[in-house]
Design a protein around this motif. Structure first.
Motif, PDB file in Angstrom:
ATOM      1  N   LEU A   1       0.853  -1.490   0.137  1.00 30.04           N
ATOM      2  CA  LEU A   1       0.284  -0.443   0.037  1.00 30.04           C
ATOM      3  C   LEU A   1       0.656   1.523  -0.450  1.00 30.04           C
ATOM      4  O   LEU A   1       0.681   2.148  -0.788  1.00 30.04           O
ATOM      5  N   LEU A   2       2.218   1.255   0.785  1.00 33.12           N
ATOM      6  CA  LEU A   2       2.957   2.231   1.112  1.00 33.12           C
ATOM      7  C   LEU A   2       3.714   2.691  -0.063  1.00 33.12           C
ATOM      8  O   LEU A   2       4.248   3.402  -1.066  1.00 33.12           O
ATOM      9  N   GLU A   3       4.259   1.635  -0.514  1.00 34.48           N
ATOM     10  CA  GLU A   3       5.550   1.542  -1.587  1.00 34.48           C
ATOM     11  C   GLU A   3       4.918   1.660  -2.833  1.00 34.48           C
ATOM     12  O   GLU A   3       5.284   2.219  -3.464  1.00 34.48           O
ATOM     13  N   VAL A   4       3.782   0.697  -3.053  1.00 32.32           N
ATOM     14  CA  VAL A   4       3.170   1.134  -4.646  1.00 32.32           C
ATOM     15  C   VAL A   4       2.042   1.680  -4.911  1.00 32.32           C
ATOM     16  O   VAL A   4       1.978   2.348  -5.959  1.00 32.32           O
TER      17      VAL A   4
ATOM     18  N   ILE B   1       0.135   4.474  -2.679  1.00 31.46           N
ATOM     19  CA  ILE B   1       0.504   5.315  -1.866  1.00 31.46           C
ATOM     20  C   ILE B   1       1.456   6.696  -2.712  1.00 31.46           C
ATOM     21  O   ILE B   1       1.502   7.258  -3.698  1.00 31.46           O
ATOM     22  N   SER B   2       2.943   5.861  -3.612  1.00 34.31           N
ATOM     23  CA  SER B   2       4.331   6.480  -3.889  1.00 34.31           C
ATOM     24  C   SER B   2       4.247   6.171  -5.452  1.00 34.31           C
ATOM     25  O   SER B   2       4.869   6.850  -6.258  1.00 34.31           O
ATOM     26  N   ALA B   3       3.225   5.441  -5.953  1.00 37.53           N
ATOM     27  CA  ALA B   3       3.112   5.233  -7.488  1.00 37.53           C
ATOM     28  C   ALA B   3       4.411   4.630  -8.352  1.00 37.53           C
ATOM     29  O   ALA B   3       4.631   4.561  -8.620  1.00 37.53           O
ATOM     30  N   GLY B   4       4.394   3.415  -6.569  1.00 36.34           N
ATOM     31  CA  GLY B   4       5.697   2.252  -7.538  1.00 36.34           C
ATOM     32  C   GLY B   4       6.832   3.100  -7.366  1.00 36.34           C
ATOM     33  O   GLY B   4       7.863   2.256  -7.099  1.00 36.34           O
ATOM     34  N   SER B   5       7.112   4.264  -6.903  1.00 37.59           N
ATOM     35  CA  SER B   5       8.759   4.802  -6.641  1.00 37.59           C
ATOM     36  C   SER B   5       9.329   3.880  -5.297  1.00 37.59           C
ATOM     37  O   SER B   5      10.515   3.752  -5.878  1.00 37.59           O
ATOM     38  N   ILE B   6       8.819   3.539  -4.040  1.00 37.13           N
ATOM     39  CA  ILE B   6       9.734   3.552  -3.107  1.00 37.13           C
ATOM     40  C   ILE B   6       9.603   1.990  -3.912  1.00 37.13           C
ATOM     41  O   ILE B   6      11.479   1.643  -3.376  1.00 37.13           O
ATOM     42  N   ALA B   7       9.041   1.095  -4.096  1.00 37.18           N
ATOM     43  CA  ALA B   7       9.319   0.021  -4.687  1.00 37.18           C
ATOM     44  C   ALA B   7      10.546  -0.177  -5.674  1.00 37.18           C
ATOM     45  O   ALA B   7      10.880  -0.721  -5.650  1.00 37.18           O
TER      46      ALA B   7
END
Length: 174
Positions: free
Chosen positions: A121-124, A126-132
């Motif tokens: 939920l956070l990585e993909v 909320i952050s549009a995948g940038s963190i992942a």
């Protein structure tokens, strides 16, 4: 291709190829296409059953909202349910030959899958995948944060290297 060695309980070493970031992104996109068609199906079903209109979220039709939420819950929990019930695979991972495993080679527990999903939920989302993507690029095992926390990683089931009988016969014996 980056490999990981897993030592089983019987002291057998198994090498797995870690899934490339590109394949993982492609797997995610395939799953997103499937979820889009499911969402379209839900809207068409609601329209066919005459449950509200396409602007039913204005609060006037509570039955339509309830119906919409109940049908979209599987969409929200898609990756968690699929990975849990299909031994670490979603449809996108099945198509590309990827699987989620525990770093010791075993199938992850339901708690591991839930922890992995909750970080998604956070990585993909909320952050549009940038963190992942960033965490996969800098991590040696190509893990997302959810994979690091849940002690899981994504492997390729089919090796990218292939050998012929000619390769085997040309090996020199000691």
């Amino acid at each position: 291709m980056k490999n990981i060695e897993v030592i089983t309980a019987h002291n057998v070493v198994i090498q797995y190829e870690i899934a490339p970031v590109f394949y993982r992104i492609l797997s995610f996109l395939l799953d997103a296409i499937i979820l889009f068609f499911y969402w379209l199906f839900v809207l068409l079903l609601m329209s066919a059953l005459s449950i509200g209109s396409l602007n039913f979220l204005d609060g006037a039709d509570s039955i339509a909202v309830l119906f919409f939420v109940l049908l979209l819950l599987p969409m929200f929990f898609y990756s968690f349910f699929m990975e849990t019930f299909f031994a670490g695979q979603t449809v996108g991972k099945m198509i590309l030959g990827l699987r989620v495993i525990n770093v010791n080679g075993a199938t992850p527990s339901i708690g591991d899958f839930f922890l992995r999903w909750s970080f998604r939920l956070l990585e993909v989302v909320i952050s549009a995948g940038s963190i992942a993507i960033l965490s996969m690029l800098v991590n040696e095992k190509k893990q997302r944060l959810g994979g690091i926390v849940s002690n899981t990683l994504v492997i390729q089931l089919k090796s990218s290297q292939s050998y012929s009988i000619h390769n085997i016969l040309s090996l020199k014996m000691l």
